[in-house]
Scaffold this active site. Sequence first.
Site, PDB file in Angstrom:
ATOM      1  N   ASP A 170      -8.045  -1.146  -0.233  1.00  0.00           N
ATOM      2  CA  ASP A 170      -6.682  -0.593  -0.305  1.00  0.00           C
ATOM      3  C   ASP A 170      -5.696  -1.680  -0.701  1.00  0.00           C
ATOM      4  O   ASP A 170      -4.524  -1.663  -0.311  1.00  0.00           O
ATOM      5  CB  ASP A 170      -6.313   0.024   1.048  1.00  0.00           C
ATOM      6  CG  ASP A 170      -5.082   0.907   0.968  1.00  0.00           C
ATOM      7  OD1 ASP A 170      -4.435   1.116   2.016  1.00  0.00           O
ATOM      8  OD2 ASP A 170      -4.755   1.362  -0.144  1.00  0.00           O
ATOM      9  N   LYS A 216      -5.003  -2.878  -6.993  1.00  0.00           N
ATOM     10  CA  LYS A 216      -5.959  -1.929  -7.592  1.00  0.00           C
ATOM     11  C   LYS A 216      -6.837  -2.593  -8.646  1.00  0.00           C
ATOM     12  O   LYS A 216      -7.958  -2.178  -8.859  1.00  0.00           O
ATOM     13  CB  LYS A 216      -5.209  -0.721  -8.158  1.00  0.00           C
ATOM     14  CG  LYS A 216      -4.258  -0.064  -7.143  1.00  0.00           C
ATOM     15  CD  LYS A 216      -4.882   0.123  -5.759  1.00  0.00           C
ATOM     16  CE  LYS A 216      -3.834   0.361  -4.692  1.00  0.00           C
ATOM     17  NZ  LYS A 216      -4.383   0.254  -3.305  1.00  0.00           N
ATOM     18  N   ASP A 237      -9.239   3.629  -1.571  1.00  0.00           N
ATOM     19  CA  ASP A 237      -8.021   4.438  -1.629  1.00  0.00           C
ATOM     20  C   ASP A 237      -7.445   4.371  -3.052  1.00  0.00           C
ATOM     21  O   ASP A 237      -7.729   3.431  -3.806  1.00  0.00           O
ATOM     22  CB  ASP A 237      -6.979   3.899  -0.634  1.00  0.00           C
ATOM     23  CG  ASP A 237      -5.781   4.846  -0.484  1.00  0.00           C
ATOM     24  OD1 ASP A 237      -4.695   4.360  -0.147  1.00  0.00           O
ATOM     25  OD2 ASP A 237      -5.938   6.058  -0.714  1.00  0.00           O
ATOM     26  N   ASN A 238      -6.650   5.363  -3.416  1.00  0.00           N
ATOM     27  CA  ASN A 238      -5.836   5.331  -4.643  1.00  0.00           C
ATOM     28  C   ASN A 238      -6.622   5.316  -5.946  1.00  0.00           C
ATOM     29  O   ASN A 238      -6.156   4.740  -6.946  1.00  0.00           O
ATOM     30  CB  ASN A 238      -4.906   4.117  -4.644  1.00  0.00           C
ATOM     31  CG  ASN A 238      -4.120   3.993  -3.380  1.00  0.00           C
ATOM     32  OD1 ASN A 238      -4.254   3.016  -2.637  1.00  0.00           O
ATOM     33  ND2 ASN A 238      -3.294   4.981  -3.091  1.00  0.00           N
ATOM     34  N   GLU A 287      -0.199   9.739  -0.414  1.00  0.00           N
ATOM     35  CA  GLU A 287       0.406   9.833   0.926  1.00  0.00           C
ATOM     36  C   GLU A 287       1.817  10.437   0.898  1.00  0.00           C
ATOM     37  O   GLU A 287       2.655  10.053   0.105  1.00  0.00           O
ATOM     38  CB  GLU A 287       0.429   8.448   1.617  1.00  0.00           C
ATOM     39  CG  GLU A 287       0.944   7.313   0.784  1.00  0.00           C
ATOM     40  CD  GLU A 287      -0.162   6.549   0.078  1.00  0.00           C
ATOM     41  OE1 GLU A 287      -1.197   7.147  -0.245  1.00  0.00           O
ATOM     42  OE2 GLU A 287       0.020   5.360  -0.178  1.00  0.00           O
TER      43      GLU A 287
END
Length: 214
Positions: free
Chosen positions: A141, A144, A169-170, A199
């Site tokens: 997380d 990236k 995540d993401n 989120e």
Amino acid sequence: TQSTRPQRLLGAVQKNATRGDPRSVVRAIDHFCRHKEWAMNVGDEKGCILDSVVSEVNPAAVLELGTYCGYSTVRIASLLPPHAKLITLEFNPDFAAIARQVIAWAGLEEKVQLVEGASGDWIPKMKEQFGVKTFDLVFLDHWKDRYLPDTKLMEECGLLRKGSVLLADNVICPGTPDYLEYVRSSPRYTSQYFKSHLEYTKVEDGLEKSVFLG
Ligand SMILES: O=C(NCCCOCn1ccc2cnccc21)c1cc(-c2ccc(F)cc2)cc(O)c1O
Ligand SMILES: [Mg+2]
């Protein structure tokens, strides 16, 4: 002087959550981010997927890359079996200082080791510094564009074993295209996408769960 968003988030935890009650800390942060100020916690919707993966893996050793204010740290640590350990890495010292206080408010200091610095520097030192053999679960997380190089680095450093789970995540927003391509095409991983939302928003995002096959 002006307070920062992480400082205001901590204030909301101290005002609305009960000391030693991780679920109330999670609830207080989600309420603050949904009704007061958006912040880049994994959030309640993706957080439920995170919880289910943590419970399924029941890990003894967890690595989190990207602590921010400690929201996912608290979610994960509150589900760990006794004697299990979570090492969480944060690059930004101001975020780390807030996260330590959020983790303490939840009463989870014993289960969490927060380390300040860059993943590229710390991953090669995990074994010697923290007596880690391999990680059962890694929650990605952080930056990236570091997901892929750090995954390759963890492989090279022997930090993954047959069955180790990477949860990222993401993978849609902001997006990690090179990482997704790698874990989805490599014969060394079995990958699964959990569709969700960024989120506290209606924007699509999701978590990618990848099992290392050794
Ligand atoms: O950027 C994000 N996270 C990363 C933070 C820095 O992490 C730096 N960092 C933390 C340890 C660590 C270790 N080594 C190197 C860098 C290291 C991030 C961003 C968004 C987002 C989505 C839409 C927007 F419009 C704006 C933002 C959402 C998220 O859920 C995120 O996680
Ligand atoms: Mg994130």
